[in-house]
Enzyme design. Structure first.
Site, short mmCIF file in Angstrom:
data_model
loop_
_atom_site.label_atom_id
_atom_site.label_comp_id
_atom_site.label_asym_id
_atom_site.label_seq_id
_atom_site.Cartn_x
_atom_site.Cartn_y
_atom_site.Cartn_z
N GLY A 13 27.65 34.93 33.01
CA GLY A 13 27.12 35.52 34.05
C GLY A 13 25.93 35.96 34.14
O GLY A 13 25.17 36.83 34.95
N SER A 15 22.78 35.23 34.24
CA SER A 15 21.69 34.86 35.26
C SER A 15 21.70 35.57 36.35
O SER A 15 20.50 35.40 37.23
CB SER A 15 21.34 33.27 35.07
OG SER A 15 22.74 32.77 35.79
N ASN A 87 31.42 38.44 33.05
CA ASN A 87 31.06 38.76 34.38
C ASN A 87 30.89 37.68 35.21
O ASN A 87 30.81 37.61 36.47
CB ASN A 87 29.60 39.20 34.07
CG ASN A 87 28.76 39.72 35.50
OD1 ASN A 87 29.24 40.27 36.02
ND2 ASN A 87 27.66 38.98 35.42
N SER A 139 36.89 42.88 41.22
CA SER A 139 36.09 43.32 42.39
C SER A 139 37.26 44.15 43.17
O SER A 139 38.45 44.09 43.13
CB SER A 139 35.87 41.91 43.21
OG SER A 139 35.74 42.41 44.45
N TYR A 152 40.09 34.14 45.82
CA TYR A 152 39.26 34.91 45.25
C TYR A 152 39.85 36.29 44.83
O TYR A 152 39.84 36.71 43.72
CB TYR A 152 37.94 35.09 46.08
CG TYR A 152 36.82 36.17 45.14
CD1 TYR A 152 36.23 35.48 44.32
CD2 TYR A 152 36.57 37.26 45.40
CE1 TYR A 152 35.24 36.41 43.54
CE2 TYR A 152 35.66 38.28 44.99
CZ TYR A 152 35.09 37.65 44.06
OH TYR A 152 34.18 38.63 43.39
N ALA A 154 43.22 36.80 44.80
CA ALA A 154 44.20 36.67 43.98
C ALA A 154 43.69 36.57 42.28
O ALA A 154 44.33 37.21 41.55
CB ALA A 154 45.10 35.11 44.20
N SER A 155 42.69 36.03 42.15
CA SER A 155 41.75 35.76 40.98
C SER A 155 41.57 37.02 40.24
O SER A 155 41.76 37.48 39.16
CB SER A 155 41.07 34.57 40.88
OG SER A 155 39.61 35.52 41.49
N LYS A 156 40.89 37.82 41.02
CA LYS A 156 40.43 39.13 40.85
C LYS A 156 41.80 40.25 40.67
O LYS A 156 41.61 40.91 39.59
CB LYS A 156 39.27 39.69 41.65
CG LYS A 156 38.15 38.99 41.69
CD LYS A 156 37.44 38.84 40.65
CE LYS A 156 35.93 38.29 40.55
NZ LYS A 156 35.21 38.26 39.30
N ILE A 185 27.89 45.55 46.10
CA ILE A 185 26.67 45.61 45.32
C ILE A 185 25.53 44.71 45.79
O ILE A 185 25.61 43.70 46.34
CB ILE A 185 26.89 45.32 43.73
CG1 ILE A 185 28.06 46.05 43.31
CG2 ILE A 185 25.65 45.72 42.99
CD1 ILE A 185 28.32 47.34 43.20
#
Length: 245
Positions: A13, A15, A87, A139, A152, A154-156, A185
């Site tokens: 990640g 970029s 990332n 996150s 999202y 759940a994944s984090k 951020i």
């Protein structure tokens, strides 16, 4: 100044806004960096702007190609791997009753499964060095939940629990596996938030502002260095006080 001279580190990640700041901090500390992402023009900019940068286009959703990516990235770095910063990630938001199975699985597979596989194959390389640093970017919403982001969040949250398990398994091998949990951020993603909603978000942050990408990069630098050798399985929250563990 933190010294990462001759340390070989992969950053996924790379970029994006946070990825750029991570690259800058690690580069200033002397690390040899393999920057990965999906936007070639952004990767080329990194290679142009910083020394000791190698680039490799890769989409982390290609789970069946991750082992090959780690192999290629390690070879690009000279054959050894000291660290990886996981990332990269995606969002695909929807209310739960409208969320399709595909929307659920795509986010879980990209954010959680791919982070596990990146870590797994990186660990195999680090075992040869008898040391290593893995930093997984999660996150704040993985701890608080968030409207329209069941997949999202759940994944984090899964990344945090997974990282603890990996840390237990490989601590004796001098491999440190930790997480950073950013709050809101300033990035291209938050730039799209309506100003009125942004004001509501800021009102809930004790520091009364959104974070800067450097706020995350500074912690990445610390966790990638030998200054964090006795920290393992932890999640460092960087959110201006909006969530306190």
């Amino acid at each position: 100044m933190t010294n990462l001279e001759n340390k070989n580190i992969i950053v996924t990640g790379a970029s994006g806004g946070i990825g750029n700041s991570i690259i800058k901090k690690l580069n200033e500390a002397g690390a040899n960096i393999l920057a990965s992402g999906t936007r070639v023009e952004k990767l080329e900019e990194l290679k142009k702007n910083f020394k000791n940068i190698k680039i490799l286009k890769f989409d982390i959703s290609q789970s069946d190609k991750i082992e090959g990516f780690i192999e290629n990235a390690t070879n690009e770095l000279g054959g050894s791997l000291d660290g990886i910063i996981n990332n990269a990630g995606i969002t695909q938001d929807n209310l739960a009753i409208r969320m399709s199975l595909d929307e659920w699985q795509k986010v879980i597979n990209t954010n959680l499964t791919s982070t596990f596989l990146m870590s797994k194959f990186a660990i195999k390389k680090m075992l040869k060095n008898k040391s290593g640093k893995i930093v997984n970017i999660t996150s704040v919403v993985g701890h608080t939940g968030n409207l329209g982001q069941a997949n999202y969040t759940a994944s984090k949250a899964g990344i945090v629990a997974m990282s603890k398990s990996l840390a237990i398994e490989y601590a004796k091998k001098n491999i440190n596996i930790n997480c950073i949990s950013p709050g809101f951020i300033k990035t291209a993603m938050t730039d799209k938030i309506d100003e009125k909603f942004k004001e509501v978000i800021e009102s809930k942050i004790p520091s009364a502002r959104l974070g800067e990408p450097d706020d995350i990069a500074n912690v990445v630098l610390f966790l990638s260095s030998n200054q964090s050798d006795y920290i393992n399985g932890e999640t460092i929250h960087v959110n201006g006080g909006m969530y306190m563990a």
